[in-house]
Design an enzyme around this catalytic site. Structure first.
Site, PDB file in Angstrom:
ATOM      1  N   LYS A  13      30.038 -75.167   4.242  1.00 44.79           N
ATOM      2  CA  LYS A  13      30.226 -74.484   2.948  1.00 44.79           C
ATOM      3  C   LYS A  13      29.099 -74.824   1.977  1.00 44.79           C
ATOM      4  O   LYS A  13      28.583 -73.963   1.287  1.00 44.79           O
ATOM      5  CB  LYS A  13      31.525 -74.922   2.227  1.00 44.79           C
ATOM      6  CG  LYS A  13      32.778 -74.883   3.008  1.00 44.79           C
ATOM      7  CD  LYS A  13      33.962 -75.264   2.125  1.00 44.79           C
ATOM      8  CE  LYS A  13      34.037 -76.729   1.728  1.00 44.79           C
ATOM      9  NZ  LYS A  13      34.370 -77.651   2.799  1.00 44.79           N
ATOM     10  N   ARG A  88      41.227 -77.642  -3.667  1.00 45.68           N
ATOM     11  CA  ARG A  88      41.582 -78.222  -2.371  1.00 45.68           C
ATOM     12  C   ARG A  88      43.087 -78.433  -2.236  1.00 45.68           C
ATOM     13  O   ARG A  88      43.547 -78.917  -1.225  1.00 45.68           O
ATOM     14  CB  ARG A  88      40.883 -79.564  -2.229  1.00 45.68           C
ATOM     15  CG  ARG A  88      39.767 -79.583  -1.189  1.00 45.68           C
ATOM     16  CD  ARG A  88      39.084 -80.900  -1.341  1.00 45.68           C
ATOM     17  NE  ARG A  88      38.363 -81.378  -0.219  1.00 45.68           N
ATOM     18  CZ  ARG A  88      37.037 -81.441  -0.165  1.00 45.68           C
ATOM     19  NH1 ARG A  88      36.308 -80.947  -1.129  1.00 45.68           N
ATOM     20  NH2 ARG A  88      36.462 -81.996   0.870  1.00 45.68           N
TER      21      ARG A  88
HETATM   22  P1  AMP Z   1      33.160 -83.057   0.177  1.00 43.98           P
HETATM   23  O1  AMP Z   1      31.732 -83.450   0.048  1.00 43.98           O
HETATM   24  O2  AMP Z   1      33.467 -81.730  -0.453  1.00 43.98           O
HETATM   25  O3  AMP Z   1      33.659 -83.130   1.612  1.00 43.98           O
HETATM   26  O4  AMP Z   1      34.016 -84.115  -0.672  1.00 43.98           O
HETATM   27  C1  AMP Z   1      33.960 -85.496  -0.375  1.00 43.98           C
HETATM   28  C2  AMP Z   1      35.212 -86.181  -0.890  1.00 43.98           C
HETATM   29  O5  AMP Z   1      35.326 -86.000  -2.304  1.00 43.98           O
HETATM   30  C3  AMP Z   1      36.517 -85.662  -0.314  1.00 43.98           C
HETATM   31  O6  AMP Z   1      36.840 -86.225   0.945  1.00 43.98           O
HETATM   32  C4  AMP Z   1      37.499 -86.079  -1.410  1.00 43.98           C
HETATM   33  O7  AMP Z   1      37.773 -87.476  -1.343  1.00 43.98           O
HETATM   34  C5  AMP Z   1      36.683 -85.842  -2.680  1.00 43.98           C
HETATM   35  N1  AMP Z   1      36.872 -84.470  -3.188  1.00 43.98           N
HETATM   36  C6  AMP Z   1      35.964 -83.466  -3.244  1.00 43.98           C
HETATM   37  N2  AMP Z   1      36.487 -82.352  -3.778  1.00 43.98           N
HETATM   38  C7  AMP Z   1      37.775 -82.639  -4.075  1.00 43.98           C
HETATM   39  C8  AMP Z   1      38.856 -81.906  -4.628  1.00 43.98           C
HETATM   40  N3  AMP Z   1      38.713 -80.610  -4.986  1.00 43.98           N
HETATM   41  N4  AMP Z   1      40.054 -82.535  -4.791  1.00 43.98           N
HETATM   42  C9  AMP Z   1      40.204 -83.826  -4.453  1.00 43.98           C
HETATM   43  N5  AMP Z   1      39.237 -84.582  -3.902  1.00 43.98           N
HETATM   44  C10 AMP Z   1      38.027 -84.007  -3.712  1.00 43.98           C
END
Ligand code: AMP
Length: 218
Positions: A13, A88
């Site tokens: 993404k 999310r």
């Molecule tokens: P990502 O890089 O999008 O995979 O995000 C890394 C981490 O950030 C995730 O595993 C969550 O711990 C936290 N995170 C990112 N976006 C969200 C969200 N919308 N709601 C809650 N936690 C988030």
């Protein structure tokens, strides 16, 4: 254009959001990037988020919603935006809907990127990141020309704590339980388009641009 990119961790993404943002001159809002920046800067929010992130759990809705609200209020996002990794959870999606109504705005499209679990595990477990300039590599699919050092800045590459096996398993479980229900949520609103994220980056991008140009039929 106001878009949401939905999908499990590792579906690509973020990469596609960067390309769309550059092409359409709109802003990418990645809650993962915003949270990692807060962790690096050791802000109170970052300190709270770190523990959850390292384990592959979601950061509390209230924290993430605050971050997104702040970003969307910024005039630089008036042209449009891509939400990458947000919402999310269903409560996050409900708050987003409210914030958009308050501003007289609507989402144009939600893209759901699909990749098999096996491929996701391969992508995430082989990912390496530069802690200095944030460049990302993959030990097999996109290795650094400098071996274990960053091609751009020479820093030693690391494996993100949430890209370790145990955290990957947790992130995929969290996705299934808390994020996958959003597919139905947006399908009901006739906003959803599905995209195969397993193909080469350029092929996915080509199909994405086509999907964005096509009238919504879901
Ligand atoms: P990502 O890089 O999008 O995979 O995000 C890394 C981490 O950030 C995730 O595993 C969550 O711990 C936290 N995170 C990112 N976006 C969200 C969200 N919308 N709601 C809650 N936690 C988030």
């Amino acid at each position: 254009m106001r878009l949401v990119f939905l999908g499990a961790p590792g579906v690509g993404k973020g990469t596609q959001a960067d390309k769309v943002a550059a092409q359409y001159r709109i802003r990418k809002v990645s809650t993962g990037d915003l949270l990692r920046e807060a962790v690096r800067n050791k802000t109170p929010l970052g300190l709270e988020a770190k523990e959850h992130m390292d384990q592959g759990r979601l950061v509390p809705d209230s924290v993430v919603i605050g971050l997104v609200r702040e970003k969307l209020a910024d005039p630089s996002h008036a042209n449009g935006f891509i939400l990458d990794g947000f919402p999310r959870t269903v409560p996050q999606a409900e708050v987003l809907a409210k914030v958009l109504v308050e501003r007289g705005l609507q989402l144009d499209r939600v893209i759901n990127f699909k990749v098999s679990r096996e491929e996701i595990v391969k992508r995430l477990s082989g990912r390496r990141s530069c802690p200095k300039c944030q460049a990302t590599y993959h030990v097999e699919f996109a290795p650094s020309k400098n071996g274990t050092l960053c091609e751009r800045c020479g820093e030693a590459l690391i494996q993100r704590s949430d890209d370790k096996q145990e955290a990957i398993e947790m992130r995929l479980r969290v996705y299934e339980e808390q994020t996958a229900p959003l597919i139905n949520f947006y399908e009901k609103q006739r906003l959803l388009s599905h995209l195969n994220g397993a193909e080469a980056v350029e092929t996915v991008y080509h199909n994405l641009v086509k999907a964005l140009a096509a009238p919504q039929t879901a």
